[in-house]
Each structure stands twice: as C-alpha cells, then as structure tokens.
Design an enzyme around this catalytic site. Sequence first.
Site, PDB file in Angstrom:
ATOM      1  CB  SER A 124      50.117  45.251  44.525  1.00 17.38           C
ATOM      2  OG  SER A 124      49.156  44.330  44.044  1.00 17.38           O
ATOM      3  CE1 TYR A 161      51.396  46.529  39.399  1.00 20.97           C
ATOM      4  CE2 TYR A 161      50.260  44.866  40.705  1.00 20.97           C
ATOM      5  CZ  TYR A 161      50.509  46.194  40.408  1.00 20.97           C
ATOM      6  OH  TYR A 161      49.876  47.181  41.118  1.00 20.97           O
ATOM      7  CE  LYS A 183      52.792  48.183  42.369  1.00 20.83           C
ATOM      8  NZ  LYS A 183      52.921  49.661  42.375  1.00 20.83           N
TER       9      LYS A 183
END
Length: 270
Positions: free
Chosen positions: A115, A152, A156
């Site tokens: 991401s 988050y 990743k």
Amino acid sequence: MDEPVLLTGAGGRVGRAILAGIGEAYDWRLLDREPLSADALPAGVTDEDVVVADVTDDEAVREAVEGVGAVIHLAGDPRPNAPWDSVLSNNIDGTQRVFAAAVDAGVDRVVFASSNHAVGAYETDERTPDMYRTSDEYRLDGTELPRPSNLYGVSKVAGETLGRYYHDHHGLSVACVRIGNLTEGHPPREYERGQAMWLSHGDCAHLFDRCLLAEYGYEIVYGISDNDRKYYSIERAREVLGYDPQDNSAEYTFDGKPRDDSAVDGHPSQ
C-alpha cells in the site's frame, strides 16, 4: 498458467477490479472471509472454487494453497486506522501464513498487495507541494526506505519484508505492489493527492496480470496509472513487469468529468 491462481480477499475492492479485468484469463480459487455473490464470480468459476475462510486459519490457508500455481494475496484488515491487534493478526500473521503455506506447497510466486501507506510519512506539510508535480524530481521508486503513515502501513512494510525473506531463503518469486488510490470510472474528487496516486480499475487488473506473467525475483513496484502528476515512479513496473498503463488522471477535471481543451498544465478547468 496450467494451475489455478489463488486470490485471497477476493471480495474486496482490489479483488473485484482484478476479476472484472482478467477474470476470464485464468482459472481461479477465490478465498474470502465472507461468501461471494454469484455476480462477483468470473465465468467458469463455481462455488466449488470459492473458499470461505479467514487468513488467520492456518489449516484453511494451507488447503486453499494446495495445487495452485500462484497466489495474489490481498486479504487483511484494510482500514488505515485499524488497531494493532487486528493489524497483527490479520495483516502480519496472516501474510506470513500465506507465504509459508505457498513455500510448503511448492508455489512459484506470490503477489502481495502492499500500500501507499507503507511510505505515507514521506508526505509532509513541507514536502507535499513539491511532490504532486509533473517532473521526475522527488519521485519514490521503491528503493527508498519504508516510512509508514499508520499501523496499517507498518503491516504492509512487514509484508514486504516477509516477501523478501521468503524470496531470499526459499526462492519464492515475490512482487509487492504498493497500491495507490483505486477508484472506478474516474479519479478521486480531491485533486492533487487523489489524482497523483490514482489507479484505474483497468490498469489495476493489467498490473496484476503482468505480475502473474513476468519473470522476476523480488520486486517492489508502485500501483498507479500513468498520471501526468505523480510522486510514485512506475518505471520499475514498466521495465521488469511490462506494465503498460492506459489511464491518466489528467484526462479528468476536478469533478470527475473528462477535461476539455481549456484545461492547462494538468490542472482542471475552472
């Protein structure tokens, strides 16, 4: 590819874009924590090809990986504000579980959905105005150190590092795609940032198709369309994967309509 492709998180936004674009090009095994509706299944895919399971379930993951030729791993908690317990269980432990199962099953490659949040902290109040530009200066190309913008993003980065480990120590081919802002039809309304990191559905499907077909060892590439304004480079994806994006956010105005001749220098018409 003679064996099916396992697509985890098949019911999510990225999974739906991939299946809409290249769903008829491969045999699929689809894994999602929720049942998939019939209209979400590509032609030829039946309920027998769908695994309803969570990536936290080791036995279910190993059964899903058995007999496939490649894995596209999308599953996880997609929330930028996801709490650490969910990030750790679903995104980090879940990703490690998929990589390990792929190696044990003799799978040749895993395509990991990373991401833009893995490098989101490069955007600061001081640098941002210079990042959304048409020149090559300041573009991130995948060689820079990670700089996650949230937990988050940390997950990743962990997934990319797991991919590096399983490539180096087990010979697995791994492509990590740092996905930008995926929207259908037109770029986000937010002009500079949204359009700089836009990824159309068509280009998304094409990029993951190239990840399945190209020859590589370990790669980190950016998943955006060929936008005039961009601060992620897509040159590595072009060179190694043969990525040939067809869409450009500059073709749209701020309200999402195709731009006319009064648009100047990539800015929307007023």
